[in-house]
Structure formats: structure tokens, C-alpha cells
Design an enzyme around this catalytic site. Structure first.
Site, PDB file in Angstrom:
ATOM      1  N   CYS A  93     -70.075   3.184 -77.957  1.00 30.00           N
ATOM      2  CA  CYS A  93     -71.060   2.115 -77.799  1.00 30.00           C
ATOM      3  C   CYS A  93     -70.481   0.825 -77.193  1.00 30.00           C
ATOM      4  O   CYS A  93     -70.218   0.790 -76.000  1.00 30.00           O
ATOM      5  CB  CYS A  93     -71.753   1.881 -79.131  1.00 30.00           C
ATOM      6  N   ARG A 127     -84.622  -2.184 -77.678  1.00 33.69           N
ATOM      7  CA  ARG A 127     -83.428  -1.410 -78.047  1.00 33.69           C
ATOM      8  C   ARG A 127     -83.725   0.084 -78.038  1.00 33.69           C
ATOM      9  O   ARG A 127     -84.861   0.495 -78.290  1.00 33.69           O
ATOM     10  CB  ARG A 127     -82.943  -1.810 -79.445  1.00 33.69           C
ATOM     11  N   HIS A 190     -73.135   7.136 -82.522  1.00 29.92           N
ATOM     12  CA  HIS A 190     -72.581   6.780 -83.823  1.00 29.92           C
ATOM     13  C   HIS A 190     -72.942   7.913 -84.776  1.00 29.92           C
ATOM     14  O   HIS A 190     -73.451   8.943 -84.381  1.00 29.92           O
ATOM     15  CB  HIS A 190     -73.232   5.497 -84.363  1.00 29.92           C
TER      16      HIS A 190
HETATM   17  N1  GLN Z   1     -73.934  -4.738 -78.225  1.00 35.79           N
HETATM   18  C1  GLN Z   1     -74.182  -3.520 -77.559  1.00 35.79           C
HETATM   19  C2  GLN Z   1     -75.642  -3.180 -77.331  1.00 35.79           C
HETATM   20  O1  GLN Z   1     -76.493  -3.497 -78.163  1.00 35.79           O
HETATM   21  C3  GLN Z   1     -73.478  -2.426 -78.312  1.00 35.79           C
HETATM   22  C4  GLN Z   1     -74.154  -2.073 -79.616  1.00 35.79           C
HETATM   23  C5  GLN Z   1     -73.339  -1.152 -80.436  1.00 35.79           C
HETATM   24  O2  GLN Z   1     -72.115  -1.044 -80.255  1.00 35.79           O
HETATM   25  N2  GLN Z   1     -73.967  -0.496 -81.369  1.00 35.79           N
HETATM   26  O3  GLN Z   1     -75.916  -2.584 -76.319  1.00 35.79           O
END
Ligand code: GLN
Length: 238
Positions: A93, A127, A190
Site C-alpha cells: 500500500c 476510497r 493488507h
Molecule cells: N495513504 C495511501 C492511500 O490512502 C495509502 C493507504 C494505506 O497504506 N493503507 O492511498
């Protein structure tokens, strides 16, 4: 006993959604195989560990990525040399995004990456969140969980890590997930990823050992719990 030097980069800043679990899985599976895992944590400003058989990085908030940007640019050449020397790496990520060319956050801030993967990420107010399944040639089906604002797009010759069969992956549009260069993998998965996907964990360990000329025939482990975890992932849906 054969040592396996595992380097975990930016463990304090880049460790969302339990990504440290990947380290615990590698440590424990290496021990079960009769190896001696030696873990080094690398934080901003440290000298880079001399011995690095396998390198891990986790997810992190945009602000944490901005905080480590200068330091990862400082060690970018070192990491690139290690990728070119076929050292296995797993970057999840936020660290995956920093292994790309750049991340433009949804606030319009540019966070530069080290360009190991030819990918670029753009923050989006919507998101991408949920359970993910991907198909990979080498490891079969992998299960994980994603939560990111960044949408990542691959350059024309950049190989993805896998193909999305459930969830969004790199950008929710082209069915690609993650990126791969030599033995370095970047991914949005994840979960953490490795407890659900032991075949990939074992590949990271075996690749690290083969690289240093250690012949390694992994013995079969009791996979009752990992089989249950995978069955649950299949049943979970989106
Ligand atoms: N900050 C990054 C995003 O939201 C990575 C998020 C994360 O590592 N879970 O794209």
C-alpha cells in the site's frame, strides 16, 4: 543454523491494518523450517543494514508517507540495487506507492517515489475499500483487504502483480493489482497478506535463501489454520 536476515523498513510510520503481521508470519514460518530469522528495523536516518535477504514495508497514511519521503529518496539507489540483485521484497500500500514514481494526494500534494515500479498514483476522494481476491501465475489465488484513496496506474511495460477477481486493486478500472519487478512485489493487499497466503510467504523465504546459494526444500507444515483462514476469505465476499 541458516540465518535469514529480514529488514522491515519504516516500521513505525508504515504499519497500518496490521501489516506487521507479515513480519510475524515470515519469522514464525522460517523458524518452523529450522531457519534462524534475524530481524532488523530500518528507520529514517539509520544506516541501511548490511545484511538484507528479504525486505518488507507496510501501508501508511498520506501524512506518514510525506514524513518519510526525503529518507526513502535518500536510500532509493540502495533499494534499487537490491531489487536488481533479485532480493525478494514485499511492499504494501503506502510503501508500494512510494516504490512508484510519485503519489499526488487528494489534497494536491506531490509525494515523490523512488521509481522501482513504473507506476503513478493519484489520490481520489472516493476510497477503494473491501475484500480482494487476485489471481497470480506463480502463487495462485491470493486473498486480502484493501483501503486506499490512491489509484495507481501502471506504465506501459510495468508488469502487475496479479489480476483482480474481487475488489478494486490498483485503480478499480483495469483489473490489475500491484506491481512486480524481479522479486520485488508491490501490492494493495493488507489483511495482513501473508497469514492468508502462506504459499507466497514461503516463496519469499525460499527466494531469499536460493539467492544466497542455500539449497532449501521446505518441509510440509500443518496448514489447518491457514486453510481455515482461506476458506473464510472465500466465503466472505465483498
Ligand atoms: N495513504 C495511501 C492511500 O490512502 C495509502 C493507504 C494505506 O497504506 N493503507 O492511498
Amino acid at each position: 543454523m541458516t540465518k535469514l536476515h529480514i529488514v522491515h523498513i519504516y516500521p513505525n510510520e508504515m504499519n497500518t491494518y496490521g501489516d506487521r503481521g507479515n513480519l510475524l508470519v515470515l519469522e514464525r514460518r522460517a523458524q518452523w523450517q529450522g531457519l534462524e530469522p534475524a530481524i532488523r528495523y530500518y528507520s529514517a536516518g539509520d544506516p541501511f543494514p548490511k545484511e538484507a535477504d528479504l525486505i518488507l514495508g507496510g501501508g501508511g497514511q498520506d501524512s506518514a508517507q510525506a514524513d518519510i519521503q526525503a529518507d526513502i529518496l535518500r536510500i532509493g539507489d540502495k533499494l534499487r540495487q537490491l531489487v536488481d540483485a533479485d532480493v525478494p521484497m514485499l511492499m504494501v500500500c503506502g510503501t508500494y506507492q512510494l516504490f512508484g514514481n510519485r503519489f499526488m494526494t487528494s489534497l494536491g500534494e506531490e509525494i515523490k517515489g523512488i521509481g522501482i515500479f513504473d507506476v503513478e498514483t493519484k489520490g481520489d476522494p472516493k476510497r477503494l475499500i473491501g475484500n480482494v481476491a487476485i489471481e497470480t501465475e506463480e502463487f495462485g489465488t491470493l486473498y486480502g483487504f484493501e483501503n486506499h484513496s490512491g489509484k495507481t496506474f501502471l506504465g506501459p511495460n510495468q508488469q502487475p502483480f496479479g489480476t483482480i477477481t474481487r475488489g478494486s486493486g490498483n485503480n478499480g478500472q483495469d483489473k490489475t493489482e500491484g506491481a512486480r519487478r524481479h522479486n520485488a512485489v508491490g501490492t494493495y493487499l493488507h489483511g495482513p497478506l501473508l497469514p492468508n497466503n502462506p504459499q507466497f510467504a514461503d516463496w519469499l523465504i525460499a527466494t531469499a535463501l536460493h539467492r544466497k546459494g542455500v539449497s532449501f526444500a521446505p518441509k510440509r507444515l500443518d496448514e489447518m489454520l491457514t486453510a481455515q483462514a482461506r476458506a473464510n476469505a472465500v466465503a466472505r465476499g465483498y
